[in-house]
Scaffold this motif. Structure first.
Motif, PDB file in Angstrom:
ATOM      1  N   LYS A 146       4.387  -1.384 -11.520  1.00 37.42           N
ATOM      2  CA  LYS A 146       5.061  -2.418 -10.722  1.00 37.42           C
ATOM      3  C   LYS A 146       5.746  -1.799  -9.502  1.00 37.42           C
ATOM      4  CE  LYS A 146       7.894  -6.545 -11.321  1.00 37.42           C
ATOM      5  NZ  LYS A 146       6.772  -7.472 -11.150  1.00 37.42           N
ATOM      6  N   ILE A 147       6.376  -0.640  -9.701  1.00 32.22           N
ATOM      7  CA  ILE A 147       7.026   0.055  -8.585  1.00 32.22           C
ATOM      8  C   ILE A 147       5.991   0.508  -7.557  1.00 32.22           C
ATOM      9  CG2 ILE A 147       8.319   2.137  -7.948  1.00 32.22           C
ATOM     10  CD1 ILE A 147       9.763   1.858 -10.676  1.00 32.22           C
ATOM     11  N   GLU A 148       4.856   1.035  -8.040  1.00 31.70           N
ATOM     12  CA  GLU A 148       3.793   1.474  -7.135  1.00 31.70           C
ATOM     13  C   GLU A 148       3.229   0.311  -6.321  1.00 31.70           C
ATOM     14  OE1 GLU A 148       2.196   4.620  -6.463  1.00 31.70           O
ATOM     15  OE2 GLU A 148       4.191   5.165  -7.179  1.00 31.70           O
ATOM     16  N   LEU A 149       3.081  -0.847  -6.951  1.00 32.31           N
ATOM     17  CA  LEU A 149       2.569  -2.024  -6.231  1.00 32.31           C
ATOM     18  C   LEU A 149       3.604  -2.563  -5.244  1.00 32.31           C
ATOM     19  CD1 LEU A 149       0.781  -3.899  -9.156  1.00 32.31           C
ATOM     20  CD2 LEU A 149      -0.321  -2.810  -7.204  1.00 32.31           C
ATOM     21  N   ARG A 150       4.870  -2.496  -5.613  1.00 28.52           N
ATOM     22  CA  ARG A 150       5.930  -2.982  -4.720  1.00 28.52           C
ATOM     23  C   ARG A 150       6.067  -2.102  -3.485  1.00 28.52           C
ATOM     24  NH1 ARG A 150       8.516  -7.322  -5.563  1.00 28.52           N
ATOM     25  NH2 ARG A 150       8.899  -8.177  -7.630  1.00 28.52           N
ATOM     26  N   LYS A 151       5.743  -0.812  -3.631  1.00 28.86           N
ATOM     27  CA  LYS A 151       5.801   0.078  -2.480  1.00 28.86           C
ATOM     28  C   LYS A 151       4.899  -0.417  -1.351  1.00 28.86           C
ATOM     29  CE  LYS A 151       6.762   4.551  -4.700  1.00 28.86           C
ATOM     30  NZ  LYS A 151       6.152   5.864  -5.026  1.00 28.86           N
ATOM     31  N   ARG A 152       3.782  -1.022  -1.741  1.00 30.95           N
ATOM     32  CA  ARG A 152       2.795  -1.476  -0.753  1.00 30.95           C
ATOM     33  C   ARG A 152       2.598  -2.989  -0.831  1.00 30.95           C
ATOM     34  NH1 ARG A 152       1.504   3.096  -3.447  1.00 30.95           N
ATOM     35  NH2 ARG A 152       1.639   4.947  -2.126  1.00 30.95           N
ATOM     36  N   SER A 153       3.674  -3.685  -1.206  1.00 27.26           N
ATOM     37  CA  SER A 153       3.592  -5.144  -1.323  1.00 27.26           C
ATOM     38  C   SER A 153       3.321  -5.814   0.027  1.00 27.26           C
ATOM     39  CB  SER A 153       4.892  -5.699  -1.920  1.00 27.26           C
ATOM     40  OG  SER A 153       5.999  -5.349  -1.116  1.00 27.26           O
ATOM     41  N   GLU A 154       3.717  -5.153   1.135  1.00 28.95           N
ATOM     42  CA  GLU A 154       3.469  -5.717   2.462  1.00 28.95           C
ATOM     43  C   GLU A 154       1.980  -5.765   2.774  1.00 28.95           C
ATOM     44  OE1 GLU A 154       5.713  -3.062   4.884  1.00 28.95           O
ATOM     45  OE2 GLU A 154       7.557  -4.213   4.707  1.00 28.95           O
ATOM     46  N   MET A 155       1.206  -4.948   2.066  1.00 21.42           N
ATOM     47  CA  MET A 155      -0.243  -4.921   2.305  1.00 21.42           C
ATOM     48  C   MET A 155      -1.018  -5.605   1.194  1.00 21.42           C
ATOM     49  SD  MET A 155      -0.487  -1.078   3.826  1.00 21.42           S
ATOM     50  CE  MET A 155       0.834  -0.508   2.792  1.00 21.42           C
ATOM     51  N   MET A 156      -0.304  -6.385   0.377  1.00 23.14           N
ATOM     52  CA  MET A 156      -0.941  -7.184  -0.668  1.00 23.14           C
ATOM     53  C   MET A 156      -0.942  -8.639  -0.218  1.00 23.14           C
ATOM     54  SD  MET A 156      -1.661  -5.143  -3.286  1.00 23.14           S
ATOM     55  CE  MET A 156      -1.223  -3.500  -3.852  1.00 23.14           C
ATOM     56  N   ASP A 157      -2.076  -9.296  -0.387  1.00 21.86           N
ATOM     57  CA  ASP A 157      -2.200 -10.671   0.090  1.00 21.86           C
ATOM     58  C   ASP A 157      -1.430 -11.659  -0.774  1.00 21.86           C
ATOM     59  OD1 ASP A 157      -3.351 -12.707   1.811  1.00 21.86           O
ATOM     60  OD2 ASP A 157      -4.631 -13.249   0.128  1.00 21.86           O
ATOM     61  N   ASN A 158      -1.271 -11.388  -2.074  1.00 16.30           N
ATOM     62  CA  ASN A 158      -0.554 -12.304  -2.962  1.00 16.30           C
ATOM     63  C   ASN A 158       0.092 -11.509  -4.083  1.00 16.30           C
ATOM     64  OD1 ASN A 158      -2.665 -11.768  -4.859  1.00 16.30           O
ATOM     65  ND2 ASN A 158      -3.906 -13.307  -3.819  1.00 16.30           N
ATOM     66  N   PHE A 210       8.946  -2.257  10.189  1.00 16.16           N
ATOM     67  CA  PHE A 210       8.519  -1.039   9.502  1.00 16.16           C
ATOM     68  C   PHE A 210       7.036  -1.061   9.131  1.00 16.16           C
ATOM     69  CE2 PHE A 210      13.052  -1.610   8.585  1.00 16.16           C
ATOM     70  CZ  PHE A 210      13.548  -0.403   9.073  1.00 16.16           C
ATOM     71  N   MET A 211       6.290  -2.048   9.627  1.00 14.49           N
ATOM     72  CA  MET A 211       4.869  -2.130   9.284  1.00 14.49           C
ATOM     73  C   MET A 211       4.103  -0.928   9.848  1.00 14.49           C
ATOM     74  SD  MET A 211       2.565  -3.638   7.617  1.00 14.49           S
ATOM     75  CE  MET A 211       3.257  -5.241   7.209  1.00 14.49           C
ATOM     76  N   LYS A 212       4.450  -0.504  11.072  1.00 16.81           N
ATOM     77  CA  LYS A 212       3.780   0.659  11.671  1.00 16.81           C
ATOM     78  C   LYS A 212       4.000   1.899  10.812  1.00 16.81           C
ATOM     79  CE  LYS A 212       3.775   3.619  15.764  1.00 16.81           C
ATOM     80  NZ  LYS A 212       3.996   4.856  14.975  1.00 16.81           N
ATOM     81  N   LYS A 213       5.242   2.123  10.412  1.00 14.89           N
ATOM     82  CA  LYS A 213       5.549   3.295   9.585  1.00 14.89           C
ATOM     83  C   LYS A 213       4.833   3.217   8.241  1.00 14.89           C
ATOM     84  CE  LYS A 213       9.344   5.666   7.263  1.00 14.89           C
ATOM     85  NZ  LYS A 213      10.786   5.649   6.954  1.00 14.89           N
ATOM     86  N   THR A 214       4.795   2.015   7.644  1.00 20.20           N
ATOM     87  CA  THR A 214       4.147   1.838   6.339  1.00 20.20           C
ATOM     88  C   THR A 214       2.663   2.182   6.406  1.00 20.20           C
ATOM     89  OG1 THR A 214       5.718   0.087   5.763  1.00 20.20           O
ATOM     90  CG2 THR A 214       3.688   0.181   4.494  1.00 20.20           C
TER      91      THR A 214
END
Length: 354
Positions: free
Chosen positions: A42-54, A151-155
């Motif tokens: 869950k933590i790993e997915l939350r790290k990249r939640s901005e790049m998850m569609d849902n 922070f999208m560029k940095k992510t």
């Protein structure tokens, strides 16, 4: 004929109860491991939640967390039952709860098995989720001044550096979007005006990629601008030369990363499921062996334990008959209520006419 019928004496019953007690506490530890795996995922997915569609991708870690917590609760309770089974006076209070508890264990173990399957089959859903999420994330790469997207560029840069990838499916994906912010463009320049006018949407498109796409292992200085222009660089042919950019797309890299993680977790969950099934069968044998003692005043006498009192076929038939009886009983009750309602209506009508 009973399924898995075993004869027990006092010594065997005690050994079975002690073994189950140890197995239950080992299962509590296994439940903690499953809970920790779900929390980590869950933590790993939350790290990249901005790049998850849902949020569908969080179904797996949530399921693992729930399974881990329930496993700890179920096995701690089962361990208490096994410990009390050594004392007939203490075990007497658990007799009424054992059958419903074993039914709950059966459904719980079925749930564990399906969670393990979901971990394996989640790749397709994760692929589409990352595909759409990365496309949207790349569109917002330039919006460093927009609230919520700063922070999208940095992510994305950190993602491409960490996973050694570029773009969604490859580096050419950056050619189709404007990833350079307007604040860094000189709109008085003829080159900038021509590029903006060259497409319908009025975007500044270049055959270049962000610096994070560069492969540091390449001996040549990174060519991140005019990637497809051979004349812009000395001794360069982008079609034949191995580019000094990451050629793998980030979607493929992330899907492989999460898929391998969830495959490993599914193996662990399947092992936990097998262990839980062994505990459930052992508890059933202990329950029936204690129930079938002919003389309760003589605890050392022999008894028989079984998993199913009848054969699998007979058990299935009796279960169906029980369900049919429950259905008929409900229909009769509904019919009786309807008849009472009709009789009440007729009485009321007669009274009105009178």
């Amino acid at each position: 004929m009973a399924v898995l019928k075993v004869k027990f004496n006092q010594k065997k019953r005690v050994k079975l109860a002690q073994g189950l007690w140890l197995m239950n506490w080992f299962s509590v530890f296994a439940g903690i491991v499953v809970f920790t795996m779900g929390l980590f995922l869950k933590i790993e997915l939350r790290k990249r939640s901005e790049m998850m569609d849902n949020a569908e991708s969080h179904f797996v870690p949530n399921s693992l967390i729930l399974v881990g917590l329930l496993s700890c609760a179920f096995n701690a309770f089962s361990g208490k039952i096994c410990y009390d089974s050594l004392d007939p006076t203490k075990f007497a209070k658990w007799k009424v709860l054992l059958k419903p508890y074993l039914v709950l264990c059966f459904f719980f173990n079925t749930g564990i098995f399906f969670v393990a399957l979901i971990c394996i089959l989640m790749r397709g859903s994760l692929d589409s989720t990352l595909d759409n999420g990365l496309k949207n994330g790349m569109k917002f790469y330039r919006d460093t001044d927009t609230p919520g997207r700063c922070f999208m560029k940095k992510t994305i840069d950190m993602l491409q550096i960490e996973f050694k990838c570029c773009g969604n499916n490859g580096f050419r994906d950056w050619f189709e979007i404007q990833w350079i912010s307007n604040r860094y463009l000189d709109f008085g320049s003829k080159e900038v005006k021509d590029r903006i006018k060259s497409n319908v949407d009025g975007r500044y498109l270049v055959d270049g990629v962000p610096f994070s796409c560069c492969n540091p292992n390449s001996p040549r200085p990174c060519i991140q601008y005019q990637v497809t222009n051979n004349s812009a660089h000395y001794s360069y042919d982008y079609q034949t030369e191995e580019l000094n950019l990451w050629t793998r797309g980030c979607r493929e890299a992330l899907v492989n990363y999460y898929s391998s993680m969830m495959s490993s977790m599914s193996i662990v969950v399947l092992l936990v499921w097998l262990f839980e099934m062994a505990v459930m069968v052992g508890l059933r044998l202990l329950h029936t062996s204690l129930e079938s003692i002919a003389n309760p005043e003589d605890p050392e006498c022999e008894s028989e334990g079984w998993v199913l009192e009848h054969s699998l076929k007979d058990t299935f038939k009796s279960t169906l008959e029980t369900l049919k009886k429950i259905g008929k009983f409900n229909q009769v009750e509904a019919g009786a209520e309807g008849t009472e309602g009709e009789e009440g209506g007729k009485t009321q009508t007669i009274a009105t006419v009178s």
